[in-house]
Write an enzyme that holds these catalytic residues in place. Sequence first.
Site, PDB file in Angstrom:
ATOM      1  CB  CYS A  35       2.103  -2.035   0.633  1.00 48.45           C
ATOM      2  SG  CYS A  35       1.391  -3.405   1.580  1.00 48.45           S
ATOM      3  CB  THR A  36       6.328   0.632  -1.478  1.00 50.25           C
ATOM      4  OG1 THR A  36       6.094   1.086  -0.142  1.00 50.25           O
ATOM      5  CG2 THR A  36       6.963   1.730  -2.298  1.00 50.25           C
TER       6      THR A  36
END
Length: 188
Positions: free
Chosen positions: A77-78
């Site tokens: 997600c980062t």
Amino acid sequence: MAAKPAGKSKAKTKTKSRPKPAPKAKAVPAAEGKLKAGMKAPAFRLPKDGGGEVSLAEFKGRKLVLYFYPKADTPGCTREAIDFSRLSGAFAKTGTEVLGVSADPVKNQDKFKTKHGLKIALGSDETHAMLEAYGVWAEKSLYGRTYMGILRNTYLIDRNGKIARIWEKVKVPGHAQEVLDAARELST
């Protein structure tokens, strides 16, 4: 030594309790089934990072990349958020806004955005209503365990509020660039 009495031995056996299955996701109310390109994007209003709210109506006349991610500040997600942020200027040149959505509380979204210097807006859907409307709140499984979670999907919404393109089960590397290329090709 005393002899053991005859009969059955009462050896204790451990029984593992099985986890209860996760509840099934509700049907997608806005589209009466799975969303498809050409359909009107379901309306939403969500709290967003930094305070305030964000809604689909705010993007009328502009294109919108709506990407869903499972959890802020996790590796995939980062990487995805950083990739979309890195390309935010290029998206802006095509008249396209980017909004990432997860079920994380706004406080977590704020920390995530600050920690990684993200340049895109992040919406929070703790109620899962919008996630369900887009069909991304669903049963998932990992190592034989089933649970409810967010599918990593992306929707490109045109200037008229219709879904132009959908990416399901997104693989993060190269995805933001692929979405940017599609946004450039999208004329309406």
